[in-house]
Enzyme design. Structure first.
Site, PDB file in Angstrom:
ATOM      1  N   CYS A   1       0.812  -1.225   0.000  1.00 24.49           N
ATOM      2  CA  CYS A   1       0.000   0.000   0.000  1.00 24.49           C
ATOM      3  C   CYS A   1       0.845   1.273   0.000  1.00 24.49           C
ATOM      4  O   CYS A   1       0.304   2.373  -0.029  1.00 24.49           O
ATOM      5  CB  CYS A   1      -0.949  -0.031   1.180  1.00 24.49           C
ATOM      6  SG  CYS A   1      -1.971  -1.508   1.115  1.00 24.49           S
TER       7      CYS A   1
ATOM      8  N   HIS B   1      -2.000   8.267   6.266  1.00 26.94           N
ATOM      9  CA  HIS B   1      -2.229   6.939   5.688  1.00 26.94           C
ATOM     10  C   HIS B   1      -3.538   6.380   6.232  1.00 26.94           C
ATOM     11  O   HIS B   1      -4.364   5.875   5.469  1.00 26.94           O
ATOM     12  CB  HIS B   1      -1.055   6.026   6.018  1.00 26.94           C
ATOM     13  CG  HIS B   1      -1.210   4.652   5.446  1.00 26.94           C
ATOM     14  ND1 HIS B   1      -1.224   4.423   4.096  1.00 26.94           N
ATOM     15  CD2 HIS B   1      -1.384   3.432   6.038  1.00 26.94           C
ATOM     16  CE1 HIS B   1      -1.387   3.121   3.868  1.00 26.94           C
ATOM     17  NE2 HIS B   1      -1.493   2.507   5.023  1.00 26.94           N
TER      18      HIS B   1
ATOM     19  N   GLU C   1       0.750   5.941  13.410  1.00 17.89           N
ATOM     20  CA  GLU C   1       1.078   7.095  12.574  1.00 17.89           C
ATOM     21  C   GLU C   1       1.095   8.389  13.403  1.00 17.89           C
ATOM     22  O   GLU C   1       2.009   9.211  13.282  1.00 17.89           O
ATOM     23  CB  GLU C   1       0.045   7.200  11.447  1.00 17.89           C
ATOM     24  CG  GLU C   1       0.326   8.322  10.467  1.00 17.89           C
ATOM     25  CD  GLU C   1      -0.605   8.270   9.252  1.00 17.89           C
ATOM     26  OE1 GLU C   1      -1.539   7.444   9.232  1.00 17.89           O
ATOM     27  OE2 GLU C   1      -0.373   9.072   8.324  1.00 17.89           O
TER      28      GLU C   1
ATOM     29  N   LYS D   1      -9.156   8.318   3.194  1.00 19.22           N
ATOM     30  CA  LYS D   1      -9.655   6.938   2.995  1.00 19.22           C
ATOM     31  C   LYS D   1     -11.027   6.753   3.634  1.00 19.22           C
ATOM     32  O   LYS D   1     -11.722   5.787   3.331  1.00 19.22           O
ATOM     33  CB  LYS D   1      -8.657   5.929   3.576  1.00 19.22           C
ATOM     34  CG  LYS D   1      -7.372   5.789   2.750  1.00 19.22           C
ATOM     35  CD  LYS D   1      -6.490   4.661   3.274  1.00 19.22           C
ATOM     36  CE  LYS D   1      -5.190   4.546   2.485  1.00 19.22           C
ATOM     37  NZ  LYS D   1      -4.188   5.578   2.889  1.00 19.22           N
TER      38      LYS D   1
ATOM     39  N   HIS E   1      -9.735   2.233   0.776  1.00 20.18           N
ATOM     40  CA  HIS E   1      -8.286   2.075   0.663  1.00 20.18           C
ATOM     41  C   HIS E   1      -7.953   1.524  -0.714  1.00 20.18           C
ATOM     42  O   HIS E   1      -8.269   0.373  -1.021  1.00 20.18           O
ATOM     43  CB  HIS E   1      -7.799   1.139   1.767  1.00 20.18           C
ATOM     44  CG  HIS E   1      -6.308   1.045   1.859  1.00 20.18           C
ATOM     45  ND1 HIS E   1      -5.453   1.712   1.005  1.00 20.18           N
ATOM     46  CD2 HIS E   1      -5.512   0.364   2.728  1.00 20.18           C
ATOM     47  CE1 HIS E   1      -4.204   1.434   1.331  1.00 20.18           C
ATOM     48  NE2 HIS E   1      -4.209   0.625   2.372  1.00 20.18           N
TER      49      HIS E   1
ATOM     50  N   PHE F   1       2.002  -3.244   3.874  1.00 17.41           N
ATOM     51  CA  PHE F   1       2.331  -4.567   4.411  1.00 17.41           C
ATOM     52  C   PHE F   1       3.775  -4.881   4.045  1.00 17.41           C
ATOM     53  O   PHE F   1       4.191  -4.699   2.887  1.00 17.41           O
ATOM     54  CB  PHE F   1       1.436  -5.645   3.794  1.00 17.41           C
ATOM     55  CG  PHE F   1       0.038  -5.708   4.373  1.00 17.41           C
ATOM     56  CD1 PHE F   1      -0.290  -5.075   5.556  1.00 17.41           C
ATOM     57  CD2 PHE F   1      -0.938  -6.448   3.717  1.00 17.41           C
ATOM     58  CE1 PHE F   1      -1.576  -5.171   6.082  1.00 17.41           C
ATOM     59  CE2 PHE F   1      -2.229  -6.546   4.241  1.00 17.41           C
ATOM     60  CZ  PHE F   1      -2.544  -5.901   5.420  1.00 17.41           C
TER      61      PHE F   1
END
Lengths: 82, 421
Positions: free
Chosen positions: B170, B310, B321, B342, B347, B409
């Site tokens: 991502c 994010h 974050e 998002k 996402h 990931f």
């Protein structure tokens, strides 16, 4: 019953239209698949598979390279159709 | 030409997203706080544990002619649409070379995807099993390879300086843009079209992500399911689409009188080296990327007015974050308007960095931060100024900075920084 030359041309025109988006009336015997009809070597495989199914014919990979024009394909199918 | 530290600017934006078929429609929807998430109506979705997703607003088949579309995976179709929009938005009128203001040998394409042509791969496997060997498309390989979107953008626009595809789940889209900034900064190219794309709303990815417990299962409330920073967040919602920008050396942009949206200052990168899917929970991994950004660019926390977070709506990730921002920027975080777009787009995985860069750049250009929707009750541990409700006006004057965070990931952390002009 075997297809006539006219029927084969009409069928190929529909196949080329479906795969490359070329208008059916532009698919003529003297046209080159690669140079005139936007059918590259990958798309030619699709044309061959669709033609085999439609006209009950087997077109071995080794013969595909000889089918430069629509006329070549029509003649091949006329000669080899089941 | 061989200078190694050139200024890079953004001169074009493009997007096709769950909120709209172009960048401006997407931007308006973000400001309006609209959700692009819906219940899936496909037959295949009926038995799935997760039946919600943010599908594209404008089907690419309505834009790309069928003979071309049938040779492109859906992800490459999205990328082509976004890249062409960005290209035209930058003022180019034809392919490089045909438009004399850009030299094809000085034009690059960097377009990333997290997963690549997964729907092509799975669909063609179905064809193989159900219809046999002869029916498998000869276009399968060039459609499914993850570099296909970059290659197709390169072919379409005539980009010969290099076509690249960074893959980092991502973070891929953001990494692509960071790579493009470096291509120009170091003199490899004058203009680069860069972005990310993804198209993986298909039963297998939906089930596979669902089985990781990574996705929200709020099937009875699709539009409320993506809720970053809310106390009740329970996973991400899958989206699809693409975002792309045109990056250009400041010199090249000035020479052709191009409109400049923002300066692309640079990037910060790190890897967690912690776990294949879990973020490093203290925020140290992300903090290292932020610290790397500071070292690379010399920016300070006082300049940062906006963060496109994010924030995917997962319990752990959203907090890591914020902890990282606090660790590196301390009290300066108080004056950063934090948006989690998002919450509206879902996402977009490898497409996220592209779309969120478009959002970050437009936020600077319009000096307006989009809201984060679905925050009924802000997680008290999310210690930041998260924008909710109406869009937030950013400081009207001065060279304010926006960050776009993207993590993937594998522990990939990428932070991009842009400055208003």
């Amino acid at each position: 019953m075997a297809a006539t030359q006219e029927e084969i041309l009409e069928g190929l025109a529909e196949i080329v239209n479906e795969i490359a988006g070329i208008p059916t009336e532009d698919v003529l015997l003297d046209k080159s698949f690669t140079d005139d009809l936007d059918v590259d070597s990958l798309s030619m495989v699709e044309v061959v598979v669709a033609a085999e199914e439609r006209f009950d014919v087997k077109i071995p990979d080794d013969d595909v390279k000889n089918l430069k024009t629509v006329g070549d394909a029509v003649d091949y199918i006329l000669k080899h159709q089941g | 030409m061989n200078s190694t530290n050139r200024t890079v600017v953004v001169t074009g934006v493009g997007a096709t997203t769950p909120l709209g078929g172009d960048a401006s429609t997407t931007w308006e929807a973000l400001l309006a706080g609209r959700s692009g998430v819906n219940l899936l109506e496909e037959e295949w979705s009926a038995e799935l544990p997760v039946r919600i997703a943010a599908k594209i607003a404008v089907e690419p088949g309505t834009i790309i002619p069928r003979p071309q579309a049938r040779k492109l995976d859906r992800s490459a179709q999205f990328a082509l649409i976004a890249a062409r929009e960005a290209w035209a938005d930058a003022g180019f009128t034809a392919r490089a070379g045909e438009d004399p203001s850009v030299d094809p040998d000085r034009l690059g394409a960097v377009v990333a995807s997290g997963i690549g042509g997964v729907t092509t791969l799975l669909d063609q496997y179905d064809v193989l099993r159900e219809k046999g060997v002869r029916k498998v498309s000869p276009h399968t390989v060039p459609m499914l390879m993850p570099n296909s979107p970059a290659a197709n953008v390169s072919i379409d626009l005539g980009a010969r300086a290099g076509a690249h595809t960074p893959v980092s789940a991502c973070a891929s889209g953001a990494e692509a843009i960071g790579y493009a900034i470096e291509m120009i900064r170091t003199g490899r190219a004058d203009v680069v079209v860069a972005g990310g794309t993804e198209a993986s709303i298909h039963p297998l990815p939906m089930v596979a992500f669902g089985n990781m417990m990574a996705m929200s299962k709020n099937n009875d409330d699709p539009q409320g399911a993506s809720r970053p920073f809310d106390v009740d967040r329970n996973g991400f919602v899958m989206g699809e689409g693409s975002g792309a920008i045109v990056l250009e050396s400041a010199e090249h942009a000035a020479a052709r009188g191009a409109r400049v949206y923002a300066q692309a200052i640079g990037q910060g990168i790190s890897a967690d080296a912690h776990h294949i899917t879990q973020p490093e929970p203290s925020g140290n991994g992300i903090g290292n990327a932020l610290q790397n950004l500071v070292e690379n660019t010399g920016i300070s926390g006082t300049e940062i007015a906006h963060v496109n977070a994010h924030a995917t709506s997962t319990p752990q990730g959203d907090l890591a974050e914020i902890k990282a921002l606090r660790k590196v920027f301390g009290n300066d975080v108080d004056h950063m308007a934090v948006s989690a777009t998002k919450s509206m787009t879902g996402h977009l995985l490898g497409g996220a960095g592209g779309v969120e860069t478009v959002a970050s750049v437009l936020a600077l250009y319009h000096r307006l931060a989009p809201p984060t929707i679905n925050i009924g009750s802000l997680d008290p541990e999310a210690d930041a100024d998260v924008v909710t409700g109406e869009p937030r006006a950013l400081p009207a004057e001065g060279p304010i900075v926006a960050l776009n965070d993207s993590f993937g990931f594998g522990g990939h952390n990428v932070v991009l920084a842009f400055r208003a002009v």
